[in-house]
Design a protein around this motif. Structure first.
Motif, mmCIF file in Angstrom:
data_model
loop_
_atom_site.group_PDB
_atom_site.id
_atom_site.type_symbol
_atom_site.label_atom_id
_atom_site.label_comp_id
_atom_site.label_asym_id
_atom_site.label_seq_id
_atom_site.Cartn_x
_atom_site.Cartn_y
_atom_site.Cartn_z
ATOM 1 N N GLU A 157 0.819 -1.205 0.000
ATOM 2 C CA GLU A 157 0.000 0.000 0.000
ATOM 3 C C GLU A 157 0.857 1.262 0.000
ATOM 4 O OE1 GLU A 157 -3.535 2.092 2.701
ATOM 5 O OE2 GLU A 157 -2.623 0.179 3.278
ATOM 6 N N GLN A 158 1.943 1.267 0.831
ATOM 7 C CA GLN A 158 2.839 2.429 0.865
ATOM 8 C C GLN A 158 3.532 2.627 -0.480
ATOM 9 O OE1 GLN A 158 5.475 1.750 4.147
ATOM 10 N NE2 GLN A 158 3.924 2.200 5.710
ATOM 11 N N ILE A 159 3.942 1.491 -1.085
ATOM 12 C CA ILE A 159 4.599 1.597 -2.396
ATOM 13 C C ILE A 159 3.630 2.178 -3.421
ATOM 14 C CG2 ILE A 159 5.576 0.249 -4.291
ATOM 15 C CD1 ILE A 159 6.750 -1.636 -2.184
ATOM 16 N N ASN A 160 2.399 1.673 -3.394
ATOM 17 C CA ASN A 160 1.414 2.189 -4.340
ATOM 18 C C ASN A 160 1.104 3.664 -4.078
ATOM 19 O OD1 ASN A 160 1.235 -0.311 -5.565
ATOM 20 N ND2 ASN A 160 -0.465 -0.978 -4.256
ATOM 21 N N ARG A 161 0.983 4.034 -2.770
ATOM 22 C CA ARG A 161 0.702 5.418 -2.439
ATOM 23 C C ARG A 161 1.853 6.321 -2.879
ATOM 24 N NH1 ARG A 161 0.497 4.990 2.649
ATOM 25 N NH2 ARG A 161 -1.708 4.378 2.783
ATOM 26 N N ALA A 162 3.112 5.862 -2.621
ATOM 27 C CA ALA A 162 4.271 6.661 -3.019
ATOM 28 C C ALA A 162 4.338 6.811 -4.535
ATOM 29 C CB ALA A 162 5.549 6.006 -2.491
ATOM 30 N N ALA A 163 4.044 5.684 -5.222
ATOM 31 C CA ALA A 163 4.056 5.755 -6.683
ATOM 32 C C ALA A 163 2.975 6.708 -7.182
ATOM 33 C CB ALA A 163 3.854 4.359 -7.277
ATOM 34 N N GLY A 164 1.792 6.660 -6.521
ATOM 35 C CA GLY A 164 0.730 7.583 -6.923
ATOM 36 C C GLY A 164 1.090 9.032 -6.651
ATOM 37 N N GLU A 165 1.694 9.286 -5.465
ATOM 38 C CA GLU A 165 2.107 10.653 -5.159
ATOM 39 C C GLU A 165 3.189 11.133 -6.126
ATOM 40 O OE1 GLU A 165 3.277 10.615 -1.130
ATOM 41 O OE2 GLU A 165 1.229 10.478 -0.319
ATOM 42 N N ALA A 166 4.131 10.234 -6.441
ATOM 43 C CA ALA A 166 5.184 10.617 -7.390
ATOM 44 C C ALA A 166 4.595 10.952 -8.762
ATOM 45 C CB ALA A 166 6.211 9.488 -7.513
ATOM 46 N N ASN A 167 3.659 10.102 -9.182
ATOM 47 C CA ASN A 167 3.017 10.380 -10.472
ATOM 48 C C ASN A 167 2.220 11.691 -10.422
ATOM 49 O OD1 ASN A 167 4.017 8.021 -11.599
ATOM 50 N ND2 ASN A 167 2.244 6.799 -10.950
ATOM 51 N N ALA A 168 1.578 11.940 -9.247
ATOM 52 C CA ALA A 168 0.816 13.188 -9.113
ATOM 53 C C ALA A 168 1.742 14.401 -9.138
ATOM 54 C CB ALA A 168 0.004 13.168 -7.818
ATOM 55 N N ILE A 169 2.868 14.281 -8.413
ATOM 56 C CA ILE A 169 3.833 15.391 -8.411
ATOM 57 C C ILE A 169 4.370 15.630 -9.810
ATOM 58 C CG2 ILE A 169 6.093 16.120 -7.558
ATOM 59 C CD1 ILE A 169 5.428 14.668 -4.951
ATOM 60 N N ALA A 172 2.904 14.851 -12.619
ATOM 61 C CA ALA A 172 1.853 15.416 -13.453
ATOM 62 C C ALA A 172 1.651 16.902 -13.151
ATOM 63 C CB ALA A 172 0.557 14.639 -13.234
ATOM 64 N N ARG A 173 1.683 17.269 -11.830
ATOM 65 C CA ARG A 173 1.537 18.691 -11.489
ATOM 66 C C ARG A 173 2.697 19.513 -12.025
ATOM 67 N NH1 ARG A 173 -0.384 16.543 -6.482
ATOM 68 N NH2 ARG A 173 1.696 16.814 -5.573
ATOM 69 N N ALA A 174 3.907 18.905 -11.935
ATOM 70 C CA ALA A 174 5.075 19.617 -12.450
ATOM 71 C C ALA A 174 4.965 19.834 -13.958
ATOM 72 C CB ALA A 174 6.344 18.843 -12.102
ATOM 73 N N LYS A 175 4.524 18.760 -14.643
ATOM 74 C CA LYS A 175 4.364 18.907 -16.090
ATOM 75 C C LYS A 175 3.285 19.954 -16.413
ATOM 76 C CE LYS A 175 5.888 14.286 -17.422
ATOM 77 N NZ LYS A 175 5.490 13.013 -18.075
ATOM 78 N N ALA A 176 2.184 19.908 -15.655
ATOM 79 C CA ALA A 176 1.119 20.892 -15.881
ATOM 80 C C ALA A 176 1.605 22.309 -15.571
ATOM 81 C CB ALA A 176 -0.093 20.538 -15.016
ATOM 82 N N ILE A 203 3.399 27.505 -17.422
ATOM 83 C CA ILE A 203 4.410 28.566 -17.504
ATOM 84 C C ILE A 203 4.790 28.828 -18.957
ATOM 85 C CG2 ILE A 203 6.787 29.144 -16.914
ATOM 86 C CD1 ILE A 203 6.335 27.674 -14.271
ATOM 87 N N ARG A 204 4.910 27.746 -19.726
ATOM 88 C CA ARG A 204 5.289 27.905 -21.136
ATOM 89 C C ARG A 204 4.212 28.692 -21.887
ATOM 90 N NH1 ARG A 204 4.224 25.810 -25.816
ATOM 91 N NH2 ARG A 204 2.746 24.345 -24.921
ATOM 92 N N VAL A 205 2.947 28.291 -21.627
ATOM 93 C CA VAL A 205 1.856 29.005 -22.296
ATOM 94 C C VAL A 205 1.806 30.465 -21.855
ATOM 95 C CG1 VAL A 205 -0.650 29.108 -22.529
ATOM 96 C CG2 VAL A 205 0.524 26.902 -22.633
ATOM 97 N N LEU A 206 2.049 30.695 -20.539
ATOM 98 C CA LEU A 206 2.057 32.075 -20.031
ATOM 99 C C LEU A 206 3.170 32.889 -20.646
ATOM 100 C CD1 LEU A 206 0.894 34.161 -18.073
ATOM 101 C CD2 LEU A 206 2.391 33.208 -16.303
ATOM 102 N N ALA A 207 4.332 32.232 -20.787
ATOM 103 C CA ALA A 207 5.459 32.950 -21.386
ATOM 104 C C ALA A 207 5.159 33.331 -22.838
ATOM 105 C CB ALA A 207 6.716 32.082 -21.298
ATOM 106 N N GLU A 208 4.555 32.390 -23.560
ATOM 107 C CA GLU A 208 4.204 32.711 -24.937
ATOM 108 C C GLU A 208 3.150 33.816 -25.002
ATOM 109 O OE1 GLU A 208 2.983 29.132 -26.753
ATOM 110 O OE2 GLU A 208 5.016 28.252 -26.857
ATOM 111 N N ALA A 209 2.232 33.785 -24.045
ATOM 112 C CA ALA A 209 1.181 34.811 -24.031
ATOM 113 C C ALA A 209 1.746 36.191 -23.707
ATOM 114 C CB ALA A 209 0.101 34.422 -23.026
ATOM 115 N N LEU A 210 2.769 36.243 -22.835
ATOM 116 C CA LEU A 210 3.358 37.529 -22.458
ATOM 117 C C LEU A 210 4.108 38.182 -23.624
ATOM 118 C CD1 LEU A 210 4.600 36.757 -18.852
ATOM 119 C CD2 LEU A 210 2.623 38.124 -19.512
ATOM 120 N N THR A 211 4.536 37.358 -24.576
ATOM 121 C CA THR A 211 5.267 37.919 -25.725
ATOM 122 C C THR A 211 4.330 38.585 -26.736
ATOM 123 O OG1 THR A 211 5.173 35.790 -26.839
ATOM 124 C CG2 THR A 211 7.108 36.223 -25.478
#
Length: 329
Positions: free
Chosen positions: A222-234, A236-240, A245-253
């Motif tokens: 369960e801990q392994i699955n939870r850690a894997a889920g949290e890692a995937n969530a982190i 995914a949030r980082a990618k999002a 940020i990339r879209v914002l940077a393009e919009a600011l130009t």
């Protein structure tokens, strides 16, 4: 004419008056041997079937049965090795192998064999303890038969077997043996019960051990699955976040990028104050809280400073500028 053998149903020897009379022609039955004397001396043994004798001179002296004979050995007292007095009786099984020796080797075969069986029984019982007497009855019978055969060989008799009928022990000894048997049974019952309790405790401990192992393995999974889920969530949030940020940077130009940034900062400013009002009843506000324009201007100034310090992306040349550079080169 013939008569029964020398032993009746009780193993007792018949008297001479029961012997057959010489009638010249005699018919000897099967499994019998008639011992004939001529003028007082042994003459011959009549075989089964037709036989002829001379009257007056020949006389039938003994009639021996060649069948198996059963003799009851009277009850007698014997002392065991551990000084316990026993009352014991038995049955003796005999067979006459040599009618001549059985007739002239001993005066009273029944008495001789019975006395020999009794003395041998007392001797053999004196070598054994009370407990072994009951356990080794077969060996005891075999020893008595062997001792009788060694002595009865000269009598023409063979002991086939000896069987102990009954063994009587004193009342107190019998009660003590009964108590010993009950104690042994209680001991075996307690041992079996303790072994059952031990096996039960072992089974319960093994079950708890397996349960803990399975629970720990499940928790680890369960801990392994939870850690894997949290890692995937982190991730995914980082990618999002990066994509935002990339879209914002393009919009600011774009041409209206500064206006969009000002609007976003104003919205975040209002949202932050709304959250402060929800989290606490006491709020420390700056003096120019109502001047949203100044706050946005200040934020945009910070943003402008940061953008000046960031490395500028090289500007792409138009087709005309590329052509001029080619002509100059």
């Amino acid at each position: 004419m013939h008569a029964s053998g020398p032993w009746n149903s009780r193993g007792q020897r018949f008297l001479s008056s029961n012997l057959p009379i010489n009638t010249v022609v005699l018919f000897v039955p099967q499994q019998e041997a008639w011992v004939v004397e001529r003028m007082g001396r042994f003459y011959r043994i009549l075989e089964p079937g037709l036989n002829i004798l001379i009257p007056v001179l020949d006389k039938i002296r003994y009639v021996q049965s060649l069948k198996e004979i059963v003799i009851n050995v009277p009850e007698q007292s014997a002392v065991s090795l551990d000084n316990v007095t026993l009352q014991i009786d038995g049955v003796l099984y005999l067979r006459i192998l040599d009618p001549y020796k059985a007739s002239y080797g001993v005066e009273d075969p029944e008495y001789a064999v019975t006395q020999l069986a009794q003395t041998t029984m007392r001797s053999e019982l004196g070598k054994l303890t009370l407990d072994k007497v009951f356990r080794e009855r077969e060996n005891l019978n075999a020893n008595i038969v062997e001792a009788i055969n060694q002595a009865s060989d000269d009598w023409g008799i063979k002991c086939l077997r000896y069987e102990i009928k009954d063994i009587h022990v004193p009342t107190k000894v019998r009660d003590a043996m009964q108590m010993q048997v009950e104690a042994e049974r209680k001991k075996r019952a307690m041992v079996l019960e303790s072994e059952g309790t031990r096996e039960s405790a072992i089974n319960v401990a093994e079950g708890q051990k397996q349960s803990q192992i399975l629970a720990s393995e499940g928790e680890r999974a369960e801990q392994i699955n939870r850690a894997a889920g949290e890692a995937n969530a982190i991730l995914a949030r980082a990618k999002a976040r990066g994509e935002a940020i990339r879209v914002l940077a393009e919009a600011l130009t774009l041409q209206s990028g500064n206006a969009a940034a000002s609007l976003t900062i104003a919205e975040q400013y209002v949202s932050a104050f709304a959250k402060l009002a929800q989290d606490s009843n006491t709020i420390l506000l700056p003096a120019n809280t109502g001047d949203i324009t100044s706050m946005v201007t200040q934020a945009m100034g910070i943003y402008g400073t940061l953008t000046k310090n960031m490395p500028q992306k090289p500007k792409e040349l138009t087709q005309k500028e590329k052509g001029e550079m080619d002509l100059e080169s």
